[in-house]
Write a protein that holds these residues in place. Structure first.
Motif, PDB file in Angstrom:
ATOM      1  N   HIS A   1      -2.651   0.822  -4.657  1.00 16.96           N
ATOM      2  CA  HIS A   1      -2.714  -0.577  -4.241  1.00 16.96           C
ATOM      3  C   HIS A   1      -1.924  -1.418  -5.239  1.00 16.96           C
ATOM      4  O   HIS A   1      -2.347  -1.608  -6.382  1.00 16.96           O
ATOM      5  CB  HIS A   1      -4.175  -1.037  -4.176  1.00 16.96           C
ATOM      6  CG  HIS A   1      -5.037  -0.139  -3.334  1.00 16.96           C
ATOM      7  ND1 HIS A   1      -5.023  -0.161  -1.963  1.00 16.96           N
ATOM      8  CD2 HIS A   1      -5.936   0.835  -3.695  1.00 16.96           C
ATOM      9  CE1 HIS A   1      -5.880   0.741  -1.506  1.00 16.96           C
ATOM     10  NE2 HIS A   1      -6.439   1.357  -2.540  1.00 16.96           N
TER      11      HIS A   1
ATOM     12  N   LEU B   1      -6.264  -1.783   1.177  1.00 15.29           N
ATOM     13  CA  LEU B   1      -7.159  -2.738   0.514  1.00 15.29           C
ATOM     14  C   LEU B   1      -7.783  -3.716   1.507  1.00 15.29           C
ATOM     15  O   LEU B   1      -8.922  -4.163   1.318  1.00 15.29           O
ATOM     16  CB  LEU B   1      -6.370  -3.508  -0.553  1.00 15.29           C
ATOM     17  CG  LEU B   1      -7.190  -4.392  -1.509  1.00 15.29           C
ATOM     18  CD1 LEU B   1      -8.046  -3.523  -2.413  1.00 15.29           C
ATOM     19  CD2 LEU B   1      -6.272  -5.288  -2.329  1.00 15.29           C
TER      20      LEU B   1
ATOM     21  N   ASN C   1      -6.758   4.087  -7.130  1.00 12.72           N
ATOM     22  CA  ASN C   1      -6.453   2.666  -7.281  1.00 12.72           C
ATOM     23  C   ASN C   1      -4.970   2.392  -7.571  1.00 12.72           C
ATOM     24  O   ASN C   1      -4.504   1.270  -7.397  1.00 12.72           O
ATOM     25  CB  ASN C   1      -7.342   2.035  -8.360  1.00 12.72           C
ATOM     26  CG  ASN C   1      -7.204   2.743  -9.691  1.00 12.72           C
ATOM     27  OD1 ASN C   1      -6.362   3.645  -9.845  1.00 12.72           O
ATOM     28  ND2 ASN C   1      -8.023   2.351 -10.651  1.00 12.72           N
TER      29      ASN C   1
ATOM     30  N   TYR D   1       0.852  -1.185   0.000  1.00 18.42           N
ATOM     31  CA  TYR D   1       0.000   0.000   0.000  1.00 18.42           C
ATOM     32  C   TYR D   1       0.890   1.239   0.000  1.00 18.42           C
ATOM     33  O   TYR D   1       1.764   1.376   0.872  1.00 18.42           O
ATOM     34  CB  TYR D   1      -0.918  -0.005   1.216  1.00 18.42           C
ATOM     35  CG  TYR D   1      -1.896   1.155   1.254  1.00 18.42           C
ATOM     36  CD1 TYR D   1      -2.562   1.572   0.103  1.00 18.42           C
ATOM     37  CD2 TYR D   1      -2.153   1.839   2.440  1.00 18.42           C
ATOM     38  CE1 TYR D   1      -3.457   2.632   0.135  1.00 18.42           C
ATOM     39  CE2 TYR D   1      -3.048   2.891   2.482  1.00 18.42           C
ATOM     40  CZ  TYR D   1      -3.688   3.286   1.328  1.00 18.42           C
ATOM     41  OH  TYR D   1      -4.566   4.350   1.344  1.00 18.42           O
TER      42      TYR D   1
END
Length: 829
Positions: free
Chosen positions: A772, A692, A769, A596
């Protein structure tokens, strides 16, 4: 589950109609059809009516008369020794002029006025407040005169010779038993309070169940009879039927005026009602006694005859000052009905003759003689008085003192003193239940249904014994929680498990203190080292239900490890709610390839400090407060769940700040024709630096394998059966699920189908996004669709489901859009 089956377990069998001194049936002379609700008047001055099948029982000794509108009245002489009478009435052209109102179709005109005036005649709509007390007595018994009670010799034939086999004394013993006592009985004294602002509440002042030191509270909460006769639905033994006084009742029922009688010096019309179309939805037959002036109900008789033969009677008394008929007494009788197949209830087989059979060759058993009867008498009524209801969010309130009332307290409220059979019932069952340890066995059964086995001061948690998933393999362990034998105000719980595949040990230990009895408030803390599915959504107020197997986690392989300290408060202090408040500190270690990277920094492991508030709100359900806690006795929809989680960086080495708002609404509607529609709407929003592990995956349940057959596993409850694991992740999402269950029907013998049509939709979006890394996934921006059918409980709990994926995320290979799963439903009751 149907808590009624607990009562049926106690009585051993269901009911059968008792035969009295004289039994008979009234028929039409020309067509030989039974005449329902014909009027029987005896030499002793008693008046009764025949049932739906034209049958009656009476203790007349010299004569009785039979009358039916449109037929010639007949007087029958009682012949000594004759117990059964077939009575045929001849039609008459003379009609009763006094029952004709508004010329033709008088019954429908009368019913329109009754329905129009419901707000004036229904006490809960008319009165600002009222209060009264009720004495209720429930018996499971039989009439000794109905049992032959002889000892039979049983013979068998071998090589064409008749040989003695054994002596059958079953009926003889049963007759001797029933002459001495009832099979079962309960008593209850309650105070009912009502205000228009706060609704209706029952305070149980005293309750007593033969053989039990502590009552089975679930049975007290059963709805055996509707409170009111004016509702759109009438409830009998936890089943709803179309009400004969519903707003649209004239569409469902046809009415016929039979007679006029006097009740409380008021002229009352006797109206017989029957369904127009019996098979469209559940309906009743019966009688309505309607006041000819104010069009209120003076008496109502409801009858339904299926697997059970049920007769419900409501009697009202007239209050001249209010010009209102107020409930005075209720009576319920349950006897065995007709069915094509025998049924099993908790292992007990209830045998039926079958509706299509005129005669049966099977031998009678105890259930052919037994019946259940419940009678309630109201007294000390008060109307339109200043009244405040304490804790109106609880429909039934049972205090500790209610289960320990002395005999002199009961004698103050009993309408009649207990007869010898009733007194012997308490003595005999108290001794029998203690000897057979039935109370302990029922208590054990309830614990097992909840997922526990009591061992001394600890309840062993069955959910921790064995599980399986693709990451841990077999998850074997032991867990439990201390019970009331240890303490009523302090508890300790914990578990320890080992995964055979990941070869890791997980455990949890915690304790809590009760700080509120009525509100069931506990404050506690725990420490846990365990694994959890990534991006899974759970509400803190959800109960940890017991399942022999948990189908969806079997297929999961992506988890994260967490070491969590937790402090929490749980309470039911707010009406019709259950809330959970917690603060946690967790160390998170993803057990899959994941990095992350928010704000230019990368994390493969991280710490989180979160505060969570969750509330489950069931505003339309009814709850019962008992000395042991609160029970939801009547589950109604919609139900709402709210949860907010806030993570804060910089506190106890916490790495991220984010917020999560989750919401769920559950809806369900049951139709009188046996069908059911349910809906689930669930949504969540995560704002901030959210890893996530704590985002959303909308419950996928499909394996990424080629071929439909290779993907066959167990179906989940509300999961997306065609969505592959780790295929989609979202930071905002919404799902909608619609289900419609068809009525259950039989294909042949034991093969029964109850198709469930299902449609699911999901939408989602992922913010940032690119942060991640290490795992590939898609978003749900275009909307995800699947539809299918479920055939549950086809044979011994087994069934199957079939779903198809369509819409923007439809896959090029046709078979990749198809999901076939095995379903399994285990009904412990």
């Amino acid at each position: 589950m149907r808590i009624l089956t607990l009562l049926l377990l106690l009585i051993g069998s269901l009911s059968c109609q008792a035969q009295f001194t004289i039994a008979g049936i009234v028929r039409d002379n020309e067509h030989n059809k039974p005449l329902p609700f014909a009027t029987i008047t005896t030499d002793k001055g008693k008046t009764l009516v025949t049932d739906i099948d034209g049958k009656f029982n009476t203790d007349a000794t010299e004569w009785f008369t039979v009358a039916y509108v449109g037929y010639k009245k007949k007087k029958i002489a009682v012949i000594p020794g004759k117990e059964k009478y077939n009575i045929f009435l001849t039609q008459s052209t003379q009609q009763l002029k006094e029952v004709v109102i508004e010329q033709s179709n008088s019954a429908n005109a009368l019913l329109r006025k009754v329905i129009y005036r419901k707000p004036y005649n229904d006490p809960r709509q008319r009165l600002e407040s009222f209060r009264y007390k009720t004495y209720n007595k429930l018996l499971v018994t039989a009439n000794p005169d109905s049992i032959v009670g002889k000892i039979d010799s049983i013979y068998t034939y071998k090589r064409s010779r008749k040989r003695f086999s054994k002596i059958d004394s079953t009926e003889f013993k049963f007759k001797k038993l029933i002459e001495q006592q009832h099979l079962y009985q309960t008593e209850k004294v309650s105070e009912f309070k009502y205000t228009k602002k706060q609704g209706l509440k029952e305070n149980v002042l005293a309750t007593r169940m033969a053989g039990f030191k502590q009552p089975l509270y679930e049975i007290i909460g059963l709805t055996l009879q509707s409170y009111s006769v004016y509702g759109n639905n009438v409830e009998l033994v936890e089943t709803k039927y179309a009400g004969p006084l519903a707003d649209d009742a004239l569409l469902d029922y046809q009415y016929k005026i039979l007679d006029t009688v006097a009740i409380d010096d008021r002229r009352v019309y006797v109206v017989y009602f029957t369904p127009k179309r019996k098979y469209k939805k559940r309906k009743l037959e019966g009688l309505l006694y309607i006041d000819g002036k104010n069009y209120g109900i003076a008496k109502a008789i409801f009858r339904v005859k299926n697997a059970l033969d049920i007769t419900s009677t409501h009697v009202f008394s007239y209050n001249e000052e209010l010009n209102l008929w107020f409930p005075d007494e209720k009576k319920l009788k349950i006897v065995k009905g007709n069915n094509k197949n025998d049924i099993k209830i908790l292992g007990e087989t209830i045998k039926f003759d079958g509706v299509e059979k005129d005669k049966s060759n099977r031998e009678k058993d105890a259930s052919d003689y037994v019946y259940l009867i419940s009678e309630s008498i109201n007294f000390e009524q008060e109307y339109n008085i200043p009244l405040t209801i304490k804790h109106p969010g609880v429909a039934i309130d049972i205090k500790q003192e209610a289960i320990n009332r002395p005999e002199n307290y009961w004698n103050r409220y009993r309408i009649d003193t207990l007869d010898n059979r009733s007194m012997k019932t308490y003595i005999a069952l108290d001794s029998l239940v203690a000897k057979k340890k039935w109370e302990k066995k029922i208590f054990l059964g309830k614990k097992i249904i909840d997922g526990y086995i009591p061992v001394g001061i600890i309840d062993i948690d069955l959910r921790d014994l064995i599980k399986y998933n693709n990451y841990e393999g077999f998850r074997l362990g032991l867990g439990g929680i201390t019970n009331s034998k240890f303490s009523n105000c302090f508890r300790i719980k914990g578990y320890g498990v080992h995964g055979t595949k990941d070869n890791a040990f997980k455990y949890s230990m915690g304790a809590a203190v009760r700080i509120g009895n009525f509100s069931s408030s506990w404050i506690g803390g725990s420490y846990t080292e365990d694994v959890r599915e990534i991006a899974s959504t759970s509400f803190a107020t959800d109960k940890k239900t017991f399942k022999i197997y948990d189908p969806r986690p079997i297929n999961i392989s992506t988890f994260y490890e967490h070491k969590t300290w937790e402090a929490y408060l749980e309470s039911k202090i707010l009406p019709k709610t259950e809330s959970h408040w917690q603060v946690t500190h967790s160390s998170i270690d993803p057990k899959f390839n994941y990095i992350y990277s928010p704000n230019g920094r990368s994390y493969s492991q991280f710490n989180l400090v979160t505060a969570t508030a969750a509330i489950q709100w069931n505003p339309f359900s009814d709850f019962m407060q008992t000395p042991n806690g609160r029970i939801e006795v009547d589950k109604r929809f919609p139900k709402f769940t709210f949860q907010y989680t806030q993570a804060l960086a910089g506190i106890l080495d916490s790495d991220f700040t984010f917020g999560k708002l989750d919401f769920r609404v559950e809806m369900e509607r049951k139709y009188l024709n046996g069908q059911r529609t349910s809906a689930l709407i669930q949504t969540g929003v995560a704002v901030g630096d959210t890893p996530l592990t704590h985002l959303y995956s909308t419950s996928p349940n499909n394996l990424d394998r080629d071929g439909v057959l290779q993907r066959i596993t167990f179906a989940g409850k509300n999961s997306f059966e065609t969505m592959y694991f780790n295929e989609f992740f979202s930071s905002q999402y919404a799902i909608v699920q619609l289900k419609h269950g068809m009525s259950r029907f039989t294909i042949f013998n034991s093969l029964k189908l109850s198709p469930m049509l299902v449609t699911r939709f999901a939408w989602g979006n992922m913010e940032n996004n690119h942060e991640h890394e290490g795992i590939e996934y898609n978003t749900l921006k275009k909307g995800y669709y699947e539809s299918g059918i479920e055939f549950n409980e086809i044979f011994k709990g087994l069934g199957f489901t079939a779903f198809y994926r369509y819409g923007p995320y439809h896959l090029p290979q046709l078979d990749r859009n198809i999901s076939i799963k095995v379903s399994f439903v285990l009904n412990l009751l």
